[in-house]
Scaffold this motif. Structure first.
Motif, PDB file in Angstrom:
ATOM      1  N   PHE A  23       1.030  -0.941   0.139  1.00  0.00           N
ATOM      2  CA  PHE A  23      -0.183  -0.073  -0.041  1.00  0.00           C
ATOM      3  C   PHE A  23       0.942   1.418   0.383  1.00  0.00           C
ATOM      4  CE2 PHE A  23      -3.312  -3.273   1.953  1.00  0.00           C
ATOM      5  CZ  PHE A  23      -3.876  -2.326   0.892  1.00  0.00           C
ATOM      6  N   SER A  24       1.870   1.112   0.482  1.00  0.00           N
ATOM      7  CA  SER A  24       2.749   2.782   0.772  1.00  0.00           C
ATOM      8  C   SER A  24       3.363   3.258  -0.463  1.00  0.00           C
ATOM      9  CB  SER A  24       4.071   2.136   1.859  1.00  0.00           C
ATOM     10  OG  SER A  24       3.724   1.470   2.835  1.00  0.00           O
ATOM     11  N   PHE A  25       3.087   2.302  -2.020  1.00  0.00           N
ATOM     12  CA  PHE A  25       3.947   2.480  -3.315  1.00  0.00           C
ATOM     13  C   PHE A  25       2.702   2.354  -4.038  1.00  0.00           C
ATOM     14  CE2 PHE A  25       7.251   0.911  -0.703  1.00  0.00           C
ATOM     15  CZ  PHE A  25       8.704   1.734  -1.222  1.00  0.00           C
ATOM     16  N   HIS A  26       1.332   2.038  -3.484  1.00  0.00           N
ATOM     17  CA  HIS A  26       0.358   1.371  -4.088  1.00  0.00           C
ATOM     18  C   HIS A  26      -1.028   2.975  -4.265  1.00  0.00           C
ATOM     19  CE1 HIS A  26       2.169  -2.181  -5.415  1.00  0.00           C
ATOM     20  NE2 HIS A  26       1.917  -1.821  -6.398  1.00  0.00           N
ATOM     21  N   GLN A  27      -1.249   3.551  -5.159  1.00  0.00           N
ATOM     22  CA  GLN A  27      -2.665   4.389  -4.246  1.00  0.00           C
ATOM     23  C   GLN A  27      -3.179   3.661  -5.035  1.00  0.00           C
ATOM     24  OE1 GLN A  27      -2.230   7.639  -3.827  1.00  0.00           O
ATOM     25  NE2 GLN A  27      -3.594   7.271  -2.700  1.00  0.00           N
ATOM     26  N   TRP A  28      -4.036   3.345  -3.081  1.00  0.00           N
ATOM     27  CA  TRP A  28      -5.616   3.109  -3.794  1.00  0.00           C
ATOM     28  C   TRP A  28      -6.428   3.129  -3.442  1.00  0.00           C
ATOM     29  CZ3 TRP A  28      -7.984  -0.903   0.658  1.00  0.00           C
ATOM     30  CH2 TRP A  28      -9.042  -1.261   0.480  1.00  0.00           C
ATOM     31  N   SER A  29      -7.219   4.387  -4.346  1.00  0.00           N
ATOM     32  CA  SER A  29      -8.518   4.803  -3.739  1.00  0.00           C
ATOM     33  C   SER A  29      -9.400   3.922  -3.417  1.00  0.00           C
ATOM     34  CB  SER A  29      -8.702   5.771  -5.209  1.00  0.00           C
ATOM     35  OG  SER A  29      -7.614   6.982  -5.266  1.00  0.00           O
ATOM     36  N   VAL A  30     -10.386   4.070  -2.525  1.00  0.00           N
ATOM     37  CA  VAL A  30     -11.391   3.362  -2.470  1.00  0.00           C
ATOM     38  C   VAL A  30     -12.214   2.702  -3.287  1.00  0.00           C
ATOM     39  CG1 VAL A  30     -10.136   2.988   0.153  1.00  0.00           C
ATOM     40  CG2 VAL A  30     -12.000   4.177  -0.121  1.00  0.00           C
ATOM     41  N   TYR A  31     -12.507   4.758  -2.749  1.00  0.00           N
ATOM     42  CA  TYR A  31     -13.891   3.965  -4.059  1.00  0.00           C
ATOM     43  C   TYR A  31     -13.935   3.533  -5.370  1.00  0.00           C
ATOM     44  CZ  TYR A  31     -14.571   7.603  -0.338  1.00  0.00           C
ATOM     45  OH  TYR A  31     -13.987   7.976   0.960  1.00  0.00           O
ATOM     46  N   LEU A  32     -12.932   3.709  -6.412  1.00  0.00           N
ATOM     47  CA  LEU A  32     -12.743   2.693  -7.777  1.00  0.00           C
ATOM     48  C   LEU A  32     -12.419   1.986  -7.942  1.00  0.00           C
ATOM     49  CD1 LEU A  32     -10.426   6.244  -8.528  1.00  0.00           C
ATOM     50  CD2 LEU A  32     -12.802   6.143  -8.052  1.00  0.00           C
TER      51      LEU A  32
ATOM     52  N   VAL B 184       3.095   3.331  -7.495  1.00  0.00           N
ATOM     53  CA  VAL B 184       3.109   5.468  -7.797  1.00  0.00           C
ATOM     54  C   VAL B 184       4.636   5.322  -7.553  1.00  0.00           C
ATOM     55  CG1 VAL B 184       0.537   6.261  -7.882  1.00  0.00           C
ATOM     56  CG2 VAL B 184       2.381   5.462  -5.691  1.00  0.00           C
ATOM     57  N   GLY B 185       5.094   4.913  -6.885  1.00  0.00           N
ATOM     58  CA  GLY B 185       6.387   4.233  -6.701  1.00  0.00           C
ATOM     59  C   GLY B 185       6.692   5.524  -5.397  1.00  0.00           C
ATOM     60  N   LEU B 186       7.433   6.263  -5.099  1.00  0.00           N
ATOM     61  CA  LEU B 186       7.797   7.409  -4.253  1.00  0.00           C
ATOM     62  C   LEU B 186       7.131   7.994  -3.794  1.00  0.00           C
ATOM     63  CD1 LEU B 186      11.507   6.746  -3.501  1.00  0.00           C
ATOM     64  CD2 LEU B 186       9.671   5.495  -2.245  1.00  0.00           C
ATOM     65  N   ASP B 187       5.855   8.492  -4.509  1.00  0.00           N
ATOM     66  CA  ASP B 187       4.733   9.680  -4.360  1.00  0.00           C
ATOM     67  C   ASP B 187       3.826   9.879  -3.122  1.00  0.00           C
ATOM     68  OD1 ASP B 187       5.183  10.098  -6.643  1.00  0.00           O
ATOM     69  OD2 ASP B 187       3.493   9.984  -7.656  1.00  0.00           O
ATOM     70  N   ILE B 188       3.308   8.555  -2.459  1.00  0.00           N
ATOM     71  CA  ILE B 188       3.298   8.922  -1.214  1.00  0.00           C
ATOM     72  C   ILE B 188       3.725   9.319  -0.018  1.00  0.00           C
ATOM     73  CG2 ILE B 188       1.855   7.610   0.649  1.00  0.00           C
ATOM     74  CD1 ILE B 188       1.132   5.365  -2.061  1.00  0.00           C
ATOM     75  N   PHE B 189       5.401   8.436  -0.035  1.00  0.00           N
ATOM     76  CA  PHE B 189       5.795   8.929   1.042  1.00  0.00           C
ATOM     77  C   PHE B 189       6.654  10.252   0.884  1.00  0.00           C
ATOM     78  CE2 PHE B 189       7.121   4.226   1.499  1.00  0.00           C
ATOM     79  CZ  PHE B 189       7.138   4.627   2.451  1.00  0.00           C
ATOM     80  N   LYS B 190       6.529  11.059  -0.258  1.00  0.00           N
ATOM     81  CA  LYS B 190       6.959  12.267  -0.749  1.00  0.00           C
ATOM     82  C   LYS B 190       5.414  13.502   0.155  1.00  0.00           C
ATOM     83  CE  LYS B 190       9.491  12.188  -4.866  1.00  0.00           C
ATOM     84  NZ  LYS B 190       8.707  11.734  -6.571  1.00  0.00           N
ATOM     85  N   GLU B 191       4.544  12.452  -0.472  1.00  0.00           N
ATOM     86  CA  GLU B 191       3.141  13.894   0.034  1.00  0.00           C
ATOM     87  C   GLU B 191       3.205  13.502   1.976  1.00  0.00           C
ATOM     88  OE1 GLU B 191      -0.419  11.599  -1.193  1.00  0.00           O
ATOM     89  OE2 GLU B 191      -1.630  12.850   0.305  1.00  0.00           O
ATOM     90  N   VAL B 192       2.977  12.768   2.702  1.00  0.00           N
ATOM     91  CA  VAL B 192       3.952  12.577   3.419  1.00  0.00           C
ATOM     92  C   VAL B 192       4.897  12.859   4.253  1.00  0.00           C
ATOM     93  CG1 VAL B 192       4.026  10.900   5.892  1.00  0.00           C
ATOM     94  CG2 VAL B 192       2.605  10.376   3.657  1.00  0.00           C
ATOM     95  N   LEU B 193       5.819  13.041   3.513  1.00  0.00           N
ATOM     96  CA  LEU B 193       6.786  13.555   3.765  1.00  0.00           C
ATOM     97  C   LEU B 193       6.923  15.577   3.765  1.00  0.00           C
ATOM     98  CD1 LEU B 193       9.707  11.704   3.064  1.00  0.00           C
ATOM     99  CD2 LEU B 193       9.249  11.802   5.177  1.00  0.00           C
ATOM    100  N   THR B 194       6.317  15.922   3.104  1.00  0.00           N
ATOM    101  CA  THR B 194       6.001  16.610   2.665  1.00  0.00           C
ATOM    102  C   THR B 194       4.258  17.688   3.569  1.00  0.00           C
ATOM    103  OG1 THR B 194       4.942  16.866   1.016  1.00  0.00           O
ATOM    104  CG2 THR B 194       7.328  17.522   1.009  1.00  0.00           C
TER     105      THR B 194
END
Lengths: 481, 325, 291
Positions: B54-63, B72-82
């Motif tokens: 889940f940390s590397f895959h963007q799961w939109s629960v509605y979709l 999505v690679g490191l995108d989620i980590f980037k989002e969290v860290l910023t």
């Protein structure tokens, strides 16, 4: 007790009757009886079934007698419930949706969750069952619309939760106060017409030394957002533009924020942390001047066994605002207790017919008139003329409820409801307690909302926006009954 | 124990007997570890892998279903860290854990010091002092609400002492809220530090203290220069365990504040809870969880280094003592 | 100042300080108990009512018996009686604790005598406990739902067992370390199987350690909130979850009933704790203390 099966001809006759009768304001008693028989007939083939529901016992207890009635006639009843508060059910239901769980057959939940849960695939459309039983949600005004999504019905209401204006009549009628108020504001002291009147009256009577606080509106992190949305709608605002850009930082949005924050001056100092368990004793205990509050508390206020203020209140719709030269009155309906059915459940048919049963005039009158379990509020057309219901609300209270229902707006009726709502709630709460500058609130929330929109999908939400907009009231002011 | 004696002895010749003994021990060791390994492989590992997914895959629960989530690679980590909210929640958690740990320790230590020698009524005090630890956190939270709300007894007592009606907003002032839960945590868990320290005090060897006393050292000097150094490992233990448990505190904060007023009590557990179970951003929650786990592992590794050093010192000392004895 | 004067002052200071803390500890407990005996109008009276007048057990009857309050029309909270939750809590906490302590003792013995885990591994095991449960609960609930363990006592027992195991191992190891090896060696020479040595020789010698560990783990499992909140639903509701239902009440605060339920949750642990209080102290030293 066995009922004769409804023949095909009677069935059709019923359908014709329905179209004719729905034009009339209130369906006659005989018709109401037929409505129940049709549901029984439609559910007859299912046989003995015990369904499981997620429902708060405060709601469930007064619904039990009519459920037992249904069990007697069809064998369908409730076996087990998960008893949690209506404020917690949305999260739990979402968790069910994530795991595609068939465990619960129905959810008694805030109608605002319909888009999210339907998108997550949890909800069974109810129209086929309604068609088969020839049933229609016979709610006051356009209230039934609040349970539709993309043209389909997903929920059966049991609770017409709307915010009504509560005003302490005994204070308004005090001659001395009337004179002083008129001298100060150049206006007679009466039910507030505008939002500024409302605030002035709160301020005028606010007297913490004597334990009397101007406003009893909620401002905690979880509930405050409901009031903000009401202020927003009341000033002609709407949270999103057609391209799903958030439109909070607008004149209406800022005016709503102003009302939201200024009441701190006339609220109890503990208000930032108070939810409804703390506030209701204030209201019923005679320690507040006015508020816009869930209408079920009218029944509590007017029950002398539970309240010190029975007979001391006046009720109406919330104040009005001038929008583009028109006077509009809006209120909010959130959370609305509605019955939703789980698509993954093998017992969904049984649950659906039970939900319809609970949506009939007969059942509604039974649980709404209960002035001990005051959680269900009037919503059905027949509630408005039912003597039991009127006794619980008083005629003034019931009249106000009827008017509020006609101009009730949904909360953010989009997928992602909880996320939108909590981001706004968090920022409002921070501003209210002084952790954040008021000027930052709306721009920040718009930013956060834009992120949510992007994540859920702009296109998807744009499609839903049509439903959201069509669920808004179409009249400026309620028709007076 | 007589049953053991009744078991007949083995009569195999010497060399093969050693071999079979070694084999027996090996089998015994594996038998001990097998369930542990099964638990790790069967429960913990899948859960951690799922979290990593889940940390590397963007799961939109509605979709869609989670197995369809997009890489999505490191995108989620980037989002969290910023995300400044995440940073603040870490700071709040650290402040909460540090404050409550120090509070628990100081009081627990003080009580243990006062009680390590027998005196009249000791047993009664001891019984009373351990009860808070036996109280369920949720109960602590609700009892605290009854005590601290505006018209509660604490404000009544303050008003009586002060002579004027004064209502301290313990639960609704954002500057106060985190401190309020901290005090509850101290109330709840001081017994833990107290018990550990009491055991520490009672295990102190008598000889060095007696020797110092005979040499004419004051009680104060004995405390600083003899007792305290000997207690160091126990102190480290009390601090570390308490700190790490306090980092995970959830029930009291949730029951009383749900992160509010404002965001004054939004600690890491609360923020992850909101993200995952209120916003259903499962992916963001997973990434946050991994970062928090990293942080905890760093803290724990540091603590382990300290603890091991202390433990070795103690082991060496005991070994030396037993040699001389 | 003579020595006896000094001692007197010391003793006065000690009693004063201890009594201050005793009041701080006792007052909330007193408040909980006294509120549970107050009639409803005294729950939040101002000026505050310190001693219930009259004492009433009506709150206990309302919470713990089937006396249906629909009839009286006051404060309905839950259609489910907490006895069910009490039974669940008891069953889950006892089973998980027993498993944790038994298996913990086995590992501790293995570590102490056969070094089945190196020192580093032992610390890594302790680290497992230090990961906040919130961090794993989301994927765990998905995993559980796939296995059909959501909302089952088995699911909760399994995760409680796993998360408390590190404490069991660490606490018990410090006791087993203290048992002289000579006894086991004698048993081994006589050819006793290793399992029997463990069960019949070692464990009886660390009885007090087992008791202390058992209580500590029981505290953790009895009071656990987060996992029970998210992994259980209808079939399995534990007492902390049952109590938290009071959070959302809409008819005002029902302090008396909350207190009556709180007392019921607290009494069992306090009772057990008081019986075995003497064993507690040694269990918490994790081998950092040698005698």
């Amino acid at each position: 007790m066995s009922k004769p099966r409804v023949s095909r001809r009677e069935f059709i006759k019923g359908g014709v009757g329905l179209t004719v009768l729905s034009a009339l304001p209130y369906a006659p008693r005989a018709f109401a009886q037929a409505e129940n028989d049709r549901i029984v007939a439609a559910a007859k083939g299912i046989g003995k079934t015990d369904v499981t529901g997620m429902i708060w016992s405060n709601y469930y207890i007064p619904m039990q007698p009519s459920m037992e009635d249904f069990r007697k006639q069809t064998g369908i009843g409730v076996g087990n419930i998960q008893d949690i508060s209506i404020f917690d059910i949305p999260q739990r239901a979402m968790a069910e949706a994530l795991s595609r769980s068939p465990q619960f057959d129905f959810f008694h939940i805030d109608g605002g969750m319909i888009p999210s849960l339907a998108s997550a695939g949890l909800l069974e459309p109810l129209d086929p069952y309604m068609k088969k039983a020839n049933f229609k949600i016979d709610a006051v005004g356009d209230y039934a619309k609040l349970f539709t999504y993309k043209g389909q019905t997903y929920g059966i209401p049991t609770d017409g939760n709307v915010h009504a204006q509560y005003q302490r009549k005994d204070l308004l009628e005090d001659p001395d106060a009337q004179k002083r108020y008129a001298d100060k504001y150049g206006k007679p002291l009466a039910m507030p017409e505008t939002w500024d009147d409302d605030f002035n009256i709160m301020k005028f009577f606010h007297n913490p030394e004597k334990g009397l606080f101007g406003s009893a509106n909620l401002r905690n992190r979880a509930n405050g957002v409901t009031w903000y949305l009401m202020y927003l709608y009341a000033h002609g605002g709407f949270p999103f533009a057609d391209d799903m850009k958030p439109t909070l930082n607008t004149p209406a949005g800022n005016r709503a924020l102003e009302i939201y924050l200024r009441e701190k001056a006339v609220a109890h100092p503990e208000s930032p942390g108070w939810g409804t368990p703390q506030m209701i004793p204030q209201i019923a205990g005679g320690r507040s001047v006015a508020c816009q509050y869930w209408d079920g508390i009218i029944k509590l206020n007017e029950n002398p066994k539970k309240s010190k203020t029975a007979g001391k209140w006046a009720y109406s719709t919330p104040p009005s605002a001038n929008v583009g030269g028109k006077t509009i009155v809006r209120t909010i309906s959130s959370p609305v207790g509605a019955l939703l059915v789980n698509k993954y459940s093998p017992r969904k048919e049984a649950a659906a017919y039970l939900a319809l049963w609970w949506g009939t005039a007969k059942s509604a009158n039974q649980y709404v008139a209960d002035n001990v379990n005051t959680f269900h509020d009037a919503w059905h057309k027949s509630n408005m003329t039912n003597p039991g219901v009127e006794a619980a609300y008083t005629s003034g209270g019931l009249k106000a409820v009827g008017e509020c229902l006609q101009v009730a707006c949904p909360p953010i009726y989009l997928t992602g409801y909880l996320e939108f709502q909590d981001q706004l709630g968090k920022h409002l709460s921070e501003a209210y307690v002084g952790q954040r500058k008021a000027s930052e609130v709306l721009p920040n929330v718009e930013n956060e909302w834009a992120k949510i929109v992007k994540r859920i999908g702009t296109k998807k939400l744009q499609e839903e926006l049509a439903t959201y907009k069509s669920n808004m009231p179409t009249i400026d002011k309620p028709k007076m009954s | 124990m007589s049953s053991v004696v009744a078991v007949p002895g083995s009569v195999a010749p010497a060399a093969p007997r050693e071999v079979s003994r070694a084999r027996g021990i090996r089998r015994f060791k594996w038998a001990i570890l097998a369930p542990l390994i099964a638990l790790f492989a069967g429960v913990l590992l899948p859960v951690l892998l799922l979290q990593l997914y889940f940390s590397f895959h963007q799961w939109s629960v509605y979709l869609g279903s989670w197995w369809d989530a997009e890489w999505v690679g490191l995108d989620i980590f980037k989002e969290v860290l910023t995300d400044p909210r995440f940073g603040w929640s870490i700071i709040r958690s650290l402040a909460f854990a540090l404050g409550s740990t120090i509070g628990c320790f100081l009081i627990g230590f003080g009580l243990a010091y006062l009680m390590h020698k027998p005196f009249r009524g000791q047993a009664l005090y001891y019984i009373l002092f351990i009860i808070p630890m036996l109280t369920v956190p949720i109960v602590v939270a609700y009892t605290a609400e009854m005590l601290l709300y505006d018209a509660g007894p604490i404000n009544d007592i303050i008003s009586r002492i002060g002579g004027v009606e004064h209502k301290v907003p313990f639960l609704t002032n954002p500057d106060f809220a985190l401190t309020s839960v901290m005090l509850l945590e101290v109330w709840n868990w001081t017994p833990f530090s107290f018990i550990i320290m009491l055991a520490g005090f009672s295990s102190l060897p008598k000889e060095p203290i007696e020797a110092a006393r005979i040499l004419g050292a004051s009680t104060w000097r004995i405390f600083w220069e003899v007792q305290l150094p000997l207690l160091r490992p126990v102190i480290f233990l009390a601090l570390t365990l308490r700190f790490l448990e306090a980092m995970a505190e959830f029930p009291k904060i949730w029951a009383l504040f749900q992160g509010g007023p404002g965001s004054a009590t939004e600690t890491i557990p609360v923020y992850i809870f909101l993200t995952t179970w209120q916003y259903f951003e499962v992916s963001k929650g997973a990434a946050m969880s991994y970062l928090v786990m990293m942080l905890m592992i760093v803290i724990v590794l540091l603590a382990i280094r300290l603890l091991r050093r202390e433990k070795h010192a103690i082991d060496a000392m005991t070994a030396a003592a037993s040699r001389t004895a | 100042m003579t020595k006896s004067q000094k001692n007197r002052i010391g003793s006065i200071v000690r009693y004063t300080l201890l009594t201050i803390w005793a009041v701080i500890v006792a007052f909330p407990l007193y408040w909980m108990v006294s509120t549970s005996f107050k009639p409803s109008e005294q729950w939040f009276a101002w000026p505050t009512v310190y001693i219930p007048d009259p004492w009433t057990i009506v709150n206990y009857l309302d919470v713990w018996t089937d006396r249906q309050e629909v009839a009286t029309g006051q404060y309905i909270i839950s259609a489910q009686r907490p006895w069910i939750a009490f039974g669940n809590s008891l069953m889950i906490a006892l089973t998980a604790t027993t498993l944790s302590v038994v298996y913990g003792a086995v590992i501790a013995y293995g570590v102490s005598r056969y070094r089945v885990l190196s020192e580093v591994r032992m610390f890594q095991l302790l680290m497992l406990r230090m990961i906040p449960p919130i961090v794993i609960v989301a994927p765990l609930s998905l995993y559980y739902s796939a296995l059909g363990l959501l909302d089952t006592a088995t699911g909760l027992i399994l995760i409680y067992f796993l998360t408390t195991l590190p404490y069991s191992v660490w606490m018990l190891k410090s006791f087993i370390d203290e048992v002289p090896r000579e006894v086991e060696q004698a048993a081994e020479i006589l050819g006793a199987p290793r399992w029997r040595t463990l069960v019949e020789v070692v464990l009886p010698l660390v009885r007090s350690g087992i008791v202390a560990t058992f209580l500590f783990i029981l505290i953790l499992t009895w009071s656990e909130y987060l996992l029970a909140l998210l992994l259980a639903k209808t079939e399995v509701v534990t007492l902390p979850i049952e109590l938290s239902k009071y959070q959302g009440t809409t008819e005002g605060r029902v302090y008396g009933r909350q207190a009556a339920l709180s007392v019921g949750i607290t009494v069992p642990l306090v009772f057990i704790g008081l019986i075995i209080r003497k064993h507690l102290a040694r269990g918490f030293s994790f081998g950092m203390i040698r005698r």
